[in-house]
Write a protein that holds these residues in place. Sequence first.
Motif, PDB file in Angstrom:
ATOM      1  N   GLY A  46       5.899 -11.852  -0.444  1.00  0.00           N
ATOM      2  CA  GLY A  46       5.249 -10.543  -0.559  1.00  0.00           C
ATOM      3  C   GLY A  46       4.922 -10.194  -1.996  1.00  0.00           C
ATOM      4  O   GLY A  46       3.857  -9.649  -2.297  1.00  0.00           O
ATOM      5  N   THR A  47       5.826 -10.524  -2.903  1.00  0.00           N
ATOM      6  CA  THR A  47       5.615 -10.238  -4.316  1.00  0.00           C
ATOM      7  C   THR A  47       4.443 -11.044  -4.871  1.00  0.00           C
ATOM      8  O   THR A  47       3.610 -10.513  -5.619  1.00  0.00           O
ATOM      9  N   ILE A  48       4.364 -12.311  -4.506  1.00  0.00           N
ATOM     10  CA  ILE A  48       3.247 -13.160  -4.955  1.00  0.00           C
ATOM     11  C   ILE A  48       1.930 -12.610  -4.417  1.00  0.00           C
ATOM     12  O   ILE A  48       0.935 -12.526  -5.145  1.00  0.00           O
ATOM     13  N   ALA A  49       1.901 -12.250  -3.144  1.00  0.00           N
ATOM     14  CA  ALA A  49       0.671 -11.729  -2.543  1.00  0.00           C
ATOM     15  C   ALA A  49       0.193 -10.487  -3.286  1.00  0.00           C
ATOM     16  O   ALA A  49      -0.993 -10.368  -3.616  1.00  0.00           O
ATOM     17  N   ILE A  50       1.104  -9.590  -3.565  1.00  0.00           N
ATOM     18  CA  ILE A  50       0.722  -8.371  -4.283  1.00  0.00           C
ATOM     19  C   ILE A  50       0.292  -8.709  -5.712  1.00  0.00           C
ATOM     20  O   ILE A  50      -0.699  -8.170  -6.217  1.00  0.00           O
ATOM     21  N   GLY A  51       0.998  -9.621  -6.362  1.00  0.00           N
ATOM     22  CA  GLY A  51       0.646 -10.011  -7.727  1.00  0.00           C
ATOM     23  C   GLY A  51      -0.744 -10.623  -7.825  1.00  0.00           C
ATOM     24  O   GLY A  51      -1.541 -10.244  -8.691  1.00  0.00           O
ATOM     25  N   VAL A  52      -1.055 -11.547  -6.931  1.00  0.00           N
ATOM     26  CA  VAL A  52      -2.385 -12.162  -6.931  1.00  0.00           C
ATOM     27  C   VAL A  52      -3.435 -11.110  -6.569  1.00  0.00           C
ATOM     28  O   VAL A  52      -4.530 -11.085  -7.134  1.00  0.00           O
ATOM     29  N   ILE A  75      -2.966  -7.447  -1.151  1.00  0.00           N
ATOM     30  CA  ILE A  75      -2.049  -6.329  -1.395  1.00  0.00           C
ATOM     31  C   ILE A  75      -1.524  -5.769  -0.078  1.00  0.00           C
ATOM     32  O   ILE A  75      -0.315  -5.554   0.078  1.00  0.00           O
ATOM     33  N   VAL A  76      -2.411  -5.563   0.885  1.00  0.00           N
ATOM     34  CA  VAL A  76      -1.976  -5.050   2.192  1.00  0.00           C
ATOM     35  C   VAL A  76      -1.085  -6.078   2.884  1.00  0.00           C
ATOM     36  O   VAL A  76      -0.065  -5.723   3.500  1.00  0.00           O
ATOM     37  N   GLY A  77      -1.422  -7.364   2.755  1.00  0.00           N
ATOM     38  CA  GLY A  77      -0.585  -8.419   3.333  1.00  0.00           C
ATOM     39  C   GLY A  77       0.797  -8.459   2.699  1.00  0.00           C
ATOM     40  O   GLY A  77       1.800  -8.663   3.391  1.00  0.00           O
ATOM     41  N   GLY A  78       0.869  -8.280   1.382  1.00  0.00           N
ATOM     42  CA  GLY A  78       2.169  -8.243   0.701  1.00  0.00           C
ATOM     43  C   GLY A  78       3.005  -7.060   1.142  1.00  0.00           C
ATOM     44  O   GLY A  78       4.212  -7.185   1.379  1.00  0.00           O
ATOM     45  N   VAL A 100      -2.635 -12.333   4.290  1.00  0.00           N
ATOM     46  CA  VAL A 100      -2.495 -13.119   3.060  1.00  0.00           C
ATOM     47  C   VAL A 100      -3.359 -14.375   3.137  1.00  0.00           C
ATOM     48  O   VAL A 100      -3.994 -14.759   2.149  1.00  0.00           O
ATOM     49  N   PHE A 101      -3.425 -15.004   4.304  1.00  0.00           N
ATOM     50  CA  PHE A 101      -4.256 -16.193   4.474  1.00  0.00           C
ATOM     51  C   PHE A 101      -5.723 -15.870   4.185  1.00  0.00           C
ATOM     52  O   PHE A 101      -6.398 -16.608   3.453  1.00  0.00           O
ATOM     53  N   VAL A 102      -6.222 -14.769   4.729  1.00  0.00           N
ATOM     54  CA  VAL A 102      -7.607 -14.364   4.478  1.00  0.00           C
ATOM     55  C   VAL A 102      -7.790 -14.032   2.991  1.00  0.00           C
ATOM     56  O   VAL A 102      -8.789 -14.422   2.367  1.00  0.00           O
ATOM     57  N   GLY A 103      -6.817 -13.326   2.407  1.00  0.00           N
ATOM     58  CA  GLY A 103      -6.893 -12.988   0.988  1.00  0.00           C
ATOM     59  C   GLY A 103      -6.928 -14.209   0.100  1.00  0.00           C
ATOM     60  O   GLY A 103      -7.709 -14.280  -0.859  1.00  0.00           O
TER      61      GLY A 103
END
Length: 115
Positions: A46-52, A75-78, A100-103
Amino acid sequence: MSRSNDIPDAAYRAIFLGVILYFALVVYSAMTGDVIASLAAEFVFGTIAIGVGVVLFDLADGELSAALGGAVFLIVGGIAQFGALFTQSPTLDQVSSLLVFVGIGLYLYVTWTAE
């Protein structure tokens, strides 16, 4: 996308180290069955998803683009990943993974087509 030079190298290093930590936790958790390591991997995910997502949001510079779409999905995925972590909802976990996959797909598209 010309703003990529404005992103500090430390942000890219932190994301890279986060990805390595995530995979190390996943492998360790799979090998040992350690529930704490599995939960930590979900937190790092979750942290990586939000960071990216934040990096992509900064690169989008407010323009409606694939970078902005990728940022929103990540961000929403994270955030959904943190919700899944705290509620232990399998549905929310799957939704998070899909977002996250789509992001990440949009992130790859943005980096592939960058000038």
